[in-house]
Each structure stands twice: as C-alpha cells, then as structure tokens.
Design an enzyme around this catalytic site. Sequence first.
Site, PDB file in Angstrom:
ATOM      1  N   LYS A 113       0.816  -1.331  -0.027  1.00 30.26           N
ATOM      2  CA  LYS A 113      -0.205   0.068  -0.081  1.00 30.26           C
ATOM      3  C   LYS A 113       0.747   1.049  -0.169  1.00 30.26           C
ATOM      4  O   LYS A 113       0.635   2.245  -0.839  1.00 30.26           O
ATOM      5  CB  LYS A 113      -0.781   0.071   1.221  1.00 30.26           C
ATOM      6  CG  LYS A 113      -1.844   1.181   1.365  1.00 30.26           C
ATOM      7  CD  LYS A 113      -2.517   1.360   2.913  1.00 30.26           C
ATOM      8  CE  LYS A 113      -3.007  -0.148   3.347  1.00 30.26           C
ATOM      9  NZ  LYS A 113      -3.879   0.117   4.682  1.00 30.26           N
ATOM     10  N   LYS A 125       3.340  -2.466  11.090  1.00 29.85           N
ATOM     11  CA  LYS A 125       2.124  -2.334  11.775  1.00 29.85           C
ATOM     12  C   LYS A 125       2.219  -2.732  13.210  1.00 29.85           C
ATOM     13  O   LYS A 125       3.332  -3.404  13.504  1.00 29.85           O
ATOM     14  CB  LYS A 125       1.120  -3.249  11.120  1.00 29.85           C
ATOM     15  CG  LYS A 125      -0.379  -3.098  11.376  1.00 29.85           C
ATOM     16  CD  LYS A 125      -0.919  -2.200  10.519  1.00 29.85           C
ATOM     17  CE  LYS A 125      -2.367  -1.598  10.956  1.00 29.85           C
ATOM     18  NZ  LYS A 125      -2.897  -0.749   9.747  1.00 29.85           N
ATOM     19  N   GLY A 164      -2.786   5.563  13.856  1.00 27.73           N
ATOM     20  CA  GLY A 164      -4.260   4.786  14.235  1.00 27.73           C
ATOM     21  C   GLY A 164      -4.588   3.731  13.363  1.00 27.73           C
ATOM     22  O   GLY A 164      -4.222   3.429  12.180  1.00 27.73           O
ATOM     23  N   ASP A 165      -5.411   2.806  13.823  1.00 25.46           N
ATOM     24  CA  ASP A 165      -6.159   1.744  13.015  1.00 25.46           C
ATOM     25  C   ASP A 165      -7.394   1.468  13.946  1.00 25.46           C
ATOM     26  O   ASP A 165      -7.622   2.224  14.891  1.00 25.46           O
ATOM     27  CB  ASP A 165      -5.229   0.587  12.839  1.00 25.46           C
ATOM     28  CG  ASP A 165      -5.819  -0.488  11.961  1.00 25.46           C
ATOM     29  OD1 ASP A 165      -5.586  -0.228  10.740  1.00 25.46           O
ATOM     30  OD2 ASP A 165      -6.407  -1.323  12.259  1.00 25.46           O
TER      31      ASP A 165
HETATM   32  P1  NDP Z   1     -12.251   2.366  14.240  1.00 30.58           P
HETATM   33  O1  NDP Z   1     -11.872   1.412  15.280  1.00 30.58           O
HETATM   34  O2  NDP Z   1     -12.669   3.694  14.236  1.00 30.58           O
HETATM   35  O3  NDP Z   1     -13.778   1.757  13.584  1.00 30.58           O
HETATM   36  C1  NDP Z   1     -13.832   0.295  13.367  1.00 30.58           C
HETATM   37  C2  NDP Z   1     -15.261  -0.308  13.118  1.00 30.58           C
HETATM   38  O4  NDP Z   1     -15.090  -1.518  12.491  1.00 30.58           O
HETATM   39  C3  NDP Z   1     -16.038  -0.071  14.070  1.00 30.58           C
HETATM   40  O5  NDP Z   1     -17.422   0.100  13.812  1.00 30.58           O
HETATM   41  C4  NDP Z   1     -16.211  -1.509  14.653  1.00 30.58           C
HETATM   42  O6  NDP Z   1     -17.442  -2.034  15.364  1.00 30.58           O
HETATM   43  C5  NDP Z   1     -16.208  -2.364  13.487  1.00 30.58           C
HETATM   44  N1  NDP Z   1     -15.438  -3.695  13.835  1.00 30.58           N
HETATM   45  C6  NDP Z   1     -14.033  -3.652  14.139  1.00 30.58           C
HETATM   46  N2  NDP Z   1     -13.549  -5.070  14.358  1.00 30.58           N
HETATM   47  C7  NDP Z   1     -14.681  -5.695  14.029  1.00 30.58           C
HETATM   48  C8  NDP Z   1     -15.082  -7.104  13.861  1.00 30.58           C
HETATM   49  N3  NDP Z   1     -14.182  -7.972  14.399  1.00 30.58           N
HETATM   50  N4  NDP Z   1     -16.210  -7.391  13.473  1.00 30.58           N
HETATM   51  C9  NDP Z   1     -17.285  -6.528  13.155  1.00 30.58           C
HETATM   52  N5  NDP Z   1     -16.959  -5.266  13.136  1.00 30.58           N
HETATM   53  C10 NDP Z   1     -15.853  -4.670  13.550  1.00 30.58           C
HETATM   54  O7  NDP Z   1     -11.378   1.712  12.889  1.00 30.58           O
HETATM   55  P2  NDP Z   1     -11.146   2.424  11.386  1.00 30.58           P
HETATM   56  O8  NDP Z   1     -12.318   2.977  10.904  1.00 30.58           O
HETATM   57  O9  NDP Z   1      -9.740   3.200  11.697  1.00 30.58           O
HETATM   58  O10 NDP Z   1     -10.750   0.934  10.828  1.00 30.58           O
HETATM   59  C11 NDP Z   1     -11.677   0.167  10.165  1.00 30.58           C
HETATM   60  C12 NDP Z   1     -10.770  -0.645   8.965  1.00 30.58           C
HETATM   61  O11 NDP Z   1     -10.199   0.365   8.019  1.00 30.58           O
HETATM   62  C13 NDP Z   1     -10.009  -1.564   9.477  1.00 30.58           C
HETATM   63  O12 NDP Z   1      -9.734  -2.898   8.920  1.00 30.58           O
HETATM   64  C14 NDP Z   1      -8.572  -0.675   9.338  1.00 30.58           C
HETATM   65  O13 NDP Z   1      -7.446  -1.580   9.370  1.00 30.58           O
HETATM   66  C15 NDP Z   1      -8.795  -0.072   7.961  1.00 30.58           C
HETATM   67  N6  NDP Z   1      -8.089   1.292   7.863  1.00 30.58           N
HETATM   68  C16 NDP Z   1      -7.900   2.227   8.621  1.00 30.58           C
HETATM   69  C17 NDP Z   1      -7.275   3.325   8.288  1.00 30.58           C
HETATM   70  C18 NDP Z   1      -7.369   4.511   8.992  1.00 30.58           C
HETATM   71  O14 NDP Z   1      -6.667   5.542   8.691  1.00 30.58           O
HETATM   72  N7  NDP Z   1      -7.795   4.623  10.453  1.00 30.58           N
HETATM   73  C19 NDP Z   1      -6.450   3.472   7.089  1.00 30.58           C
HETATM   74  C20 NDP Z   1      -6.679   2.322   6.037  1.00 30.58           C
HETATM   75  C21 NDP Z   1      -7.398   1.176   6.534  1.00 30.58           C
HETATM   76  P3  NDP Z   1     -17.246  -2.170  16.991  1.00 30.58           P
HETATM   77  O15 NDP Z   1     -17.153  -0.689  17.534  1.00 30.58           O
HETATM   78  O16 NDP Z   1     -18.560  -2.552  17.384  1.00 30.58           O
HETATM   79  O17 NDP Z   1     -16.042  -2.884  17.282  1.00 30.58           O
HETATM   80  O1  2IT Z   2      -4.077   0.442   7.407  1.00 30.26           O
HETATM   81  C1  2IT Z   2      -3.714   1.691   7.424  1.00 30.26           C
HETATM   82  O2  2IT Z   2      -3.250   1.916   6.371  1.00 30.26           O
HETATM   83  C2  2IT Z   2      -3.953   2.667   8.641  1.00 30.26           C
HETATM   84  N1  2IT Z   2      -3.996   2.073   9.497  1.00 30.26           N
HETATM   85  C3  2IT Z   2      -3.020   3.970   8.455  1.00 30.26           C
HETATM   86  C4  2IT Z   2      -1.637   3.807   8.726  1.00 30.26           C
HETATM   87  C5  2IT Z   2      -0.989   5.367   8.845  1.00 30.26           C
HETATM   88  O3  2IT Z   2       0.291   5.288   9.247  1.00 30.26           O
HETATM   89  O4  2IT Z   2      -1.536   6.336   8.546  1.00 30.26           O
END
Ligand code: NDP
Ligand code: 2IT
Length: 448
Positions: A113, A125, A164-165
């Site tokens: 990525k 990570k 974050g993640d």
């Molecule tokens: P958040 O913690 O803000 O939100 C996660 C969301 O997904 C919540 O609604 C949560 O529900 C749900 N969720 C998490 N785990 C599970 C599970 N095992 N089963 C069902 N629902 C689940 O995280 P993000 O929005 O930051 O991340 C979401 C996805 O995007 C992840 O896969 C992450 O790796 C990816 N990502 C994030 C980036 C970022 O900048 N933040 C960048 C690129 C990718 P609940 O609250 O009920 O757990």
């Molecule tokens: O999965 C991802 O790309 C992230 N959670 C963001 C990582 C970052 O360094 O901003």
Amino acid sequence: MEYLNEVLDKLKAKNVNEPEFLQASYEVLTSLKPVIEKHPEFKKLALLERLTEPERLISFRVPWVDDNGQVQVNRGFRVQFNGAIGPYKGGLRFHPSVNQSIMKFLAFEQCFKNALTGLPIGGGKGGSDFNPKGKSDMEIMRFCQSFMSELYKHIGQDVDVPAGDIGVGGREIGYLFGQYRRLKNAYEAGVLTGKGLEYGGSLARTEATGYGLVYFMREMLKADGKDLKGKTVIISGSGNVAIYACEKATQYGAKVVAMSDSNGCIYDAEGIKLDVIKQIKEVERGRIKDYAQRVPGSVYTESNGEERPIWKIKADIALPCATQNEINLEDAKNLVANGVFAVGEGANMPTNLEAIEYFLSKGVLLAPAKAANAGGVATSALEMSQNSMRYSWTFEEVDAKLDNIMSNIFKACQKSAEEYGLGKNYVAGANIAAFDKLCKAMLAQGII
Ligand code: NDP
Ligand code: 2IT
C-alpha cells in the site's frame, strides 16, 4: 511456476498458525505470477522469501493498572516488515483479536500500500490485544503510557512512524505522543501521525481514508463510464473509515442506506443521517443500535456474530469498512444477487479469497484495499512532510493532494492490469504496481 509454488509451500510450513498472514501473502504472490515468470533471476536472489519475511518483529509485555487497582497484562506488537522505501509506517490496532498473524498480514499489506502512494514510506504495523471497549478514559491513558514505555525504544521519526487503526484514534495518539515526548525529552513531532491539530496534526487526516476510498471509487467508476450520483451504498463499520466514506459518498450524490458495528446494522431508506452517527460514535462512543431509537423509520438488525446482515441489503455499491474477512463467498453471492456492481475495500483484507474470485468472475468492479484505502497513510506521510517543514497546509491543500494521489494510484493499478492483459482486475493490478516499485528498491539496496 516452480519457484512460486516452492515459496508458497515454505511459507505454509513456516507460518502454520498464521492463517491471515498466509491468506494475504497467497493473494499477493499468486497475482504476481506473470511478473515472476518474466524474471527467473528472482529465485537465486530469494526475492519472494525476503519479501515475505519481516525485517523485525517485536513482541512485548504491557502491564497496566485498572480502575479497581487490579493489574492487567496485555501483549504488544510492532512488526517492521520492509524499510526499503522509507521509515516503517503503519497503524496501531487495539482489539482483543490482535495476534501475531493479524499483525503480520497487516504489516505485509502495508508495504505494498505504502509503495503505491508514491511517498517515501516503508511498511509496518503494531498494536495490542487490549480491548478498549468499556474502559474509562484514565484506563485508556494508563494503557497507552505503558504501551509506549516499551514501544518508544523501537520507533522514531526516521525509524518507524505509527498511527491509528481499529481502536486507536485521536485520543489514543495524544496519550501515546505525550508519553513518547516525556521519555525522549524532545519534541519529535513526526514520530506519530494522526495527531491533534493543536500539536502537529494535519488537516484532513481524520477524513483521509474514507474520502480517499471514495475518490478511488469515483475514478474506477469513471473508467467504466459510471459515477456515484444517485447510487445506493451500504457501508459496514461506523468508525473512522466508514464515517468519512459515508460523508464523501453523500457529497457526490450517492445515498448511503446502511451502516453497522460488530453487534448489528441499521437501515435507513431515507439515507443515513451522519450527524446522528457521529454523535453516537465519535462523541458518546456508543452502539449503532441507538440510531434506530433516535431516527424514526430506520431499522436495526442484530448480528448473531457469525452472519453479517448488512450484506443482505439491496444496493449498487458496497464499501466494507470494518475488518478483515467480513465478506465471505455467501456474502458475495448475496451482494451480487442484490445488484451490487462495485465494491470498495476501506478495511484491510475485508474480502476473503473465495469472495474475491467470485466478484471478479461476475464482473464486479473491485477496488482492492491496498490501493483504495491508501489515502489514510498517504495523508499521514503528508503530516510527516508538514512536521519536517514545521509548517502546515490548509484543508483544501491537503485534500487536493489526497485526491491527486488517489487518482494516480488508480491509474497505476489500471496500467499494470492492462500491461498484463488482466482487464479490470485491479486486485492484481495493485499488487503488480506495488511490487514493481518495492522490488526495484530492494534489489537496488543489495542482499539485505
Ligand atoms: P475504528 O476503530 O474507528 O472502527 C472500526 C469499525 O469496525 C467499528 O464500527 C467496529 O465495530 C467495526 N469492527 C471492528 N472489528 C470488528 C469485527 N471483528 N467484527 C465486526 N465489526 C468490527 O477503525 P477504523 O475505521 O480506523 O478501521 C476500520 C478498517 O479500516 C480496519 O480494517 C482498518 O485496518 C482499516 N483502515 C484504517 C485506516 C485509518 O486511517 N484509520 C487506514 C486504512 C485502513 P465495534 O465498535 O462494534 O467494534
Ligand atoms: O491501514 C492503514 O493504512 C492505517 N491504519 C493507516 C496507517 C497510517 O500510518 O496512517
């Protein structure tokens, strides 16, 4: 393909208890087949073996004291997978499911990525099996401080830059940054990204992953003579990525009718009221179920833990933005039967291998995570640039750069897919384009 099979067999033997890591590496390596066939020299150089072995994996104890005075112990990780293109870069995940396999799959995908962003960042990570749900603010702070008390030895603005993640947002980054600064007695702003705007954060980083996903989707649809206007969209999750994907899709004239969390999903035929979701999730840290109580006419469906009811809702476009393997073959069949023609992966590896194959066989436009959700990390890299310059760009400047980066990533995926006669298989296109850059950087630096 003798070399490829050899590598896959060795990977399986070496990582028996790591199904997610094996899944992620299998997907990438098999899609690289046409490239590997052109380069018999890769075998002698053990390029694929080096690509699938992390440069370093750190695992550590995280002891902390809860509000009852009870000592708790969690496991912390940082996987520094590949530093050929720049300092290791990637998020931290706090979720009870975190283990070595999940950390390695995420770090492995991050290398590709980050290569696609065109910015100088390697792949890493980290995270912990800590469950932030139901914890008080002080418990979160004590956990973050303990986590950083070990992590700080391994990171730095030119070494490894976490962000974050899942389970790690602005609040956690603040506590982590405070502890790092205290331990180092230095203000190294670029050591973490996703910081608050008051202390070195970048405008538009909060929105970046979700917005970027929709910019990528816009480009992918455009290449097919389509657009987002008037389309019905379903988005899983209701966290950072899901919320800002919903915001941007709505701005482009799409109607988002469903969102979810791990307990269930809500359906609102009128279109999701995002201010209600933001209030529940960003302010109250509550459950999505509350939406149905606050918005008349909306419906909540509880998930039994195994099935995901959101994928049974009729839509044109699906944006999985929750977690890995949230779309299996059955979900994919439901989506296609209900008219979904495009899927954009906001989460990392949300679609399992069978479901990917099914979507591609049905001509569904699939925007792969490594490309489609790269806007978050790309904007993190822009945060690092601003920190190095001791300067900050306006929201519009950062957003315009993000839009441009996402358009370029789409073009790169399209070009690689075309070059290898893969049509609209952007999954393979993304892997090939990323591999091209990553392997050139690795080969140039010798056997390391
Ligand atoms: P958040 O913690 O803000 O939100 C996660 C969301 O997904 C919540 O609604 C949560 O529900 C749900 N969720 C998490 N785990 C599970 C599970 N095992 N089963 C069902 N629902 C689940 O995280 P993000 O929005 O930051 O991340 C979401 C996805 O995007 C992840 O896969 C992450 O790796 C990816 N990502 C994030 C980036 C970022 O900048 N933040 C960048 C690129 C990718 P609940 O609250 O009920 O757990
Ligand atoms: O999965 C991802 O790309 C992230 N959670 C963001 C990582 C970052 O360094 O901003």
